[in-house]
Design a protein around this motif. Structure first.
Motif, mmCIF file in Angstrom:
data_model
loop_
_atom_site.group_PDB
_atom_site.id
_atom_site.type_symbol
_atom_site.label_atom_id
_atom_site.label_comp_id
_atom_site.label_asym_id
_atom_site.label_seq_id
_atom_site.Cartn_x
_atom_site.Cartn_y
_atom_site.Cartn_z
ATOM 1 N N THR A 26 -4.545 -0.950 -3.607
ATOM 2 C CA THR A 26 -5.600 -0.280 -2.857
ATOM 3 C C THR A 26 -5.555 1.196 -3.219
ATOM 4 O OG1 THR A 26 -5.278 -1.836 -1.028
ATOM 5 C CG2 THR A 26 -6.524 0.165 -0.559
ATOM 6 N N PRO A 27 -6.590 1.742 -3.835
ATOM 7 C CA PRO A 27 -6.556 3.141 -4.250
ATOM 8 C C PRO A 27 -6.608 4.077 -3.056
ATOM 9 C CG PRO A 27 -8.742 2.254 -4.550
ATOM 10 C CD PRO A 27 -7.882 1.100 -4.139
ATOM 11 N N PRO A 28 -6.348 5.362 -3.267
ATOM 12 C CA PRO A 28 -6.447 6.333 -2.175
ATOM 13 C C PRO A 28 -7.794 6.240 -1.459
ATOM 14 C CG PRO A 28 -5.427 7.348 -4.074
ATOM 15 C CD PRO A 28 -5.879 5.988 -4.512
ATOM 16 N N SER A 29 -7.752 6.464 -0.159
ATOM 17 C CA SER A 29 -8.935 6.296 0.692
ATOM 18 C C SER A 29 -9.640 7.628 0.889
ATOM 19 C CB SER A 29 -8.519 5.727 2.049
ATOM 20 O OG SER A 29 -7.843 4.495 1.881
ATOM 21 N N ASP A 55 -5.717 11.122 2.260
ATOM 22 C CA ASP A 55 -5.819 10.859 0.819
ATOM 23 C C ASP A 55 -6.917 11.677 0.143
ATOM 24 O OD1 ASP A 55 -3.859 8.971 1.230
ATOM 25 O OD2 ASP A 55 -5.141 7.221 0.895
ATOM 26 N N LYS A 56 -7.866 12.190 0.928
ATOM 27 C CA LYS A 56 -8.972 12.951 0.341
ATOM 28 C C LYS A 56 -8.477 14.180 -0.412
ATOM 29 C CE LYS A 56 -12.780 13.559 2.679
ATOM 30 N NZ LYS A 56 -13.731 13.911 3.774
ATOM 31 N N ASP A 57 -7.289 14.643 -0.063
ATOM 32 C CA ASP A 57 -6.744 15.832 -0.721
ATOM 33 C C ASP A 57 -6.117 15.521 -2.080
ATOM 34 O OD1 ASP A 57 -7.504 17.407 1.436
ATOM 35 O OD2 ASP A 57 -5.596 17.121 2.477
ATOM 36 N N LEU A 58 -6.004 14.254 -2.419
ATOM 37 C CA LEU A 58 -5.446 13.885 -3.723
ATOM 38 C C LEU A 58 -6.488 14.073 -4.819
ATOM 39 C CD1 LEU A 58 -3.602 10.562 -2.823
ATOM 40 C CD2 LEU A 58 -2.509 12.672 -3.575
ATOM 41 N N PRO A 59 -6.068 14.500 -6.002
ATOM 42 C CA PRO A 59 -7.009 14.570 -7.129
ATOM 43 C C PRO A 59 -7.559 13.183 -7.459
ATOM 44 C CG PRO A 59 -4.943 15.705 -7.633
ATOM 45 C CD PRO A 59 -4.711 14.940 -6.377
ATOM 46 N N GLU A 60 -8.795 13.106 -7.899
ATOM 47 C CA GLU A 60 -9.431 11.825 -8.226
ATOM 48 C C GLU A 60 -8.613 11.036 -9.254
ATOM 49 O OE1 GLU A 60 -12.081 10.302 -7.056
ATOM 50 O OE2 GLU A 60 -12.912 11.831 -5.736
ATOM 51 N N PHE A 112 -4.953 3.497 10.454
ATOM 52 C CA PHE A 112 -6.065 3.263 9.529
ATOM 53 C C PHE A 112 -7.388 3.260 10.274
ATOM 54 C CE2 PHE A 112 -5.226 2.800 5.169
ATOM 55 C CZ PHE A 112 -6.301 2.220 4.545
ATOM 56 N N LYS A 113 -7.410 2.582 11.425
ATOM 57 C CA LYS A 113 -8.648 2.520 12.205
ATOM 58 C C LYS A 113 -9.020 3.897 12.751
ATOM 59 C CE LYS A 113 -11.009 -0.403 15.572
ATOM 60 N NZ LYS A 113 -10.840 -1.496 16.561
ATOM 61 N N ASP A 114 -8.010 4.732 13.021
ATOM 62 C CA ASP A 114 -8.249 6.093 13.505
ATOM 63 C C ASP A 114 -8.526 7.085 12.380
ATOM 64 O OD1 ASP A 114 -7.748 5.070 15.992
ATOM 65 O OD2 ASP A 114 -5.814 6.066 16.275
ATOM 66 N N GLN A 115 -8.641 6.585 11.144
ATOM 67 C CA GLN A 115 -8.992 7.391 9.965
ATOM 68 C C GLN A 115 -7.900 8.355 9.539
ATOM 69 O OE1 GLN A 115 -11.744 6.023 8.854
ATOM 70 N NE2 GLN A 115 -12.101 5.010 10.813
ATOM 71 N N GLN A 116 -6.657 8.079 9.928
ATOM 72 C CA GLN A 116 -5.554 8.937 9.491
ATOM 73 C C GLN A 116 -5.357 8.854 7.980
ATOM 74 O OE1 GLN A 116 -4.240 10.983 11.516
ATOM 75 N NE2 GLN A 116 -4.824 10.163 13.506
ATOM 76 N N ILE A 159 0.837 -1.195 0.000
ATOM 77 C CA ILE A 159 0.000 0.000 0.000
ATOM 78 C C ILE A 159 0.873 1.247 0.000
ATOM 79 C CG2 ILE A 159 -1.868 1.229 1.162
ATOM 80 C CD1 ILE A 159 -2.770 -1.411 2.354
ATOM 81 N N CYS A 160 1.963 1.223 0.764
ATOM 82 C CA CYS A 160 2.873 2.363 0.786
ATOM 83 C C CYS A 160 3.514 2.574 -0.587
ATOM 84 C CB CYS A 160 3.946 2.153 1.850
ATOM 85 S SG CYS A 160 4.873 3.648 2.256
ATOM 86 N N ALA A 161 3.873 1.480 -1.259
ATOM 87 C CA ALA A 161 4.451 1.586 -2.604
ATOM 88 C C ALA A 161 3.449 2.201 -3.572
ATOM 89 C CB ALA A 161 4.889 0.204 -3.089
ATOM 90 N N ALA A 162 2.170 1.854 -3.418
ATOM 91 C CA ALA A 162 1.132 2.455 -4.257
ATOM 92 C C ALA A 162 0.954 3.933 -3.939
ATOM 93 C CB ALA A 162 -0.187 1.710 -4.063
ATOM 94 N N ARG A 163 0.955 4.246 -2.631
ATOM 95 C CA ARG A 163 0.779 5.650 -2.241
ATOM 96 C C ARG A 163 1.936 6.523 -2.731
ATOM 97 N NH1 ARG A 163 -3.192 3.907 -1.876
ATOM 98 N NH2 ARG A 163 -4.785 3.958 -0.246
ATOM 99 N N LEU A 164 3.129 5.952 -2.823
ATOM 100 C CA LEU A 164 4.251 6.741 -3.333
ATOM 101 C C LEU A 164 3.936 7.215 -4.745
ATOM 102 C CD1 LEU A 164 7.080 7.744 -2.537
ATOM 103 C CD2 LEU A 164 8.014 5.750 -3.709
ATOM 104 N N TYR A 165 3.300 6.343 -5.538
ATOM 105 C CA TYR A 165 2.863 6.780 -6.874
ATOM 106 C C TYR A 165 1.715 7.774 -6.761
ATOM 107 C CZ TYR A 165 0.860 6.970 -11.488
ATOM 108 O OH TYR A 165 0.370 7.440 -12.675
ATOM 109 N N ASN A 166 0.707 7.465 -5.937
ATOM 110 C CA ASN A 166 -0.461 8.347 -5.830
ATOM 111 C C ASN A 166 -0.072 9.768 -5.448
ATOM 112 O OD1 ASN A 166 -2.149 5.597 -4.219
ATOM 113 N ND2 ASN A 166 -2.291 6.152 -6.381
#
Length: 330
Positions: free
Chosen positions: A133-136, A254-259, A246-250, A109-116
């Motif tokens: 797993t796409p941005p949350s 990702d909501k700030d990322l463009p769709e 993740f459980k604490d919604q941190q 997931i971290c490797a994916a987020r590095l791209y996102n």
């Protein structure tokens, strides 16, 4: 990790990371390896050493919370925007302009987020076991995920979060390191019985039930003792923050990322495993159906369980080497 140079770096937000490098050919993108729970950079040794003859430069960090890297115990420190910036700091220090991000477990997931978060810096991704797993952008509830998994697979895949993401989860695991080890590396359907059944982990830790048989690679006494010694030294309080965040919604940073960032428009290699009950290969299907991975190369599932880098390093290295040759040949 004797074949690699060990380094440390204090990144911009103040934490010190330990990481390993291999110089390689600087005209090629750098392989950036992200391990998951509860591992460390050493997990990649069997794969990374076999890739050295490709001449791709490599960076292999101990991720935040593990081994030589700092271990904050506030889940807020494990936000994706912060941890991916840590990796960019390391890349910048190593003058690695472009990376192929390689991950296993949470590292996938971290490797994916590095791209996102930094698509201009990532030219490829390799995901082991954990599917893309796409941005949350929605609140996360393990109970909801378990209900969806029960409908799809007949059982909930995240019941182990009852312990792993609990406020005292680190304490529980610290007190049961020797009982945890065989559950990580068990044969057959043991992962499903202990991780995917409500209350099963706590029940096992509080009982005198025999431990399951373990897979051949994990029967090595040195391998077992090194894990136990490392986790007794470092503890689980920091590693469990990956779950607690993740459980604490941190993850909602990702909501700030463009769709449009959901789409990973670079070559992607995915390698799953037949006996990984918690991280099933079918979880890649939504990403395929949504068109998020237009350059996906998905290999047949390995005859292995969750810890494929330990169990099948030769096979993974071969598949990665073939994929690199096809997509990044000079």
């Amino acid at each position: 990790m004797d074949a690699f140079e060990k380094k440390t770096l204090k990144i911009s937000r103040g934490y010190t990371y330990t990481y390993y490098t291999s110089e390689g050919d600087r005209s090629l993108p750098t392989l950036l390896f992200c391990h998951g729970w509860p591992d460390h950079a050493e997990m990649w040794k069997g794969i990374a050493e076999r890739l050295m003859d490709t001449k791709f430069p490599m960076i292999i960090p101990d991720m935040l919370g593990y081994d030589g890297t700092d271990k904050p115990t506030d889940p807020a420190e494990y936000k994706w925007d912060a941890m991916t910036k840590d990796l960019i700091d390391i890349m910048d220090t190593e003058k690695a302009d472009k990376a192929i991000s390689v991950g296993h477990d949470w590292g996938s997931i971290c490797a994916a987020r590095l791209y996102n978060y930094y698509p201009e810096r990532v030219v490829g991704c390799v995901f082991l076991n954990v599917a893309y797993t796409p941005p949350s952008r929605e609140r996360f509830d393990p109970a909801d995920m378990n209900k969806m998994a029960e409908q799809a697979f007949g059982y909930g895949t995240l019941h182990y979060w009852e312990v792993f993401a609990a406020p005292n989860g680190g304490e529980i695991l610290n007190d049961n390191i020797e009982r945890l080890y065989p559950l990580l590396h068990a044969v057959g359907d043991a992962q499903k019985r202990y991780y995917c059944v409500p209350g099963a982990l706590r029940q096992h830790f509080n009982s005198n039930d025999p431990d399951p048989e373990i897979r051949p690679y994990a029967q090595d006494p040195k391998f077992r003792q090194e894990f136990i010694d490392r986790m007794r030294r470092d503890g689980f309080d920091a590693p469990q923050c990956w779950y607690r965040a993740f459980k604490d919604q941190q993850h909602l940073c990702d909501k700030d990322l463009p769709e449009g960032r959901d789409k990973v428009d670079v070559p992607v290699l995915y390698i799953g495993a037949k006996d990984d009950a918690a991280c099933r290969v079918e979880t890649m299907y939504p990403a395929i159906q949504q068109g998020w991975l237009p350059q996906l190369d998905q290999k047949p599932a390995l005859d292995a369980a969750h810890w494929t880098p330990y169990e099948k390093p030769e096979e993974i290295a071969r598949l990665v080497k073939e994929w690199l040759g096809k997509n990044y040949a000079k």
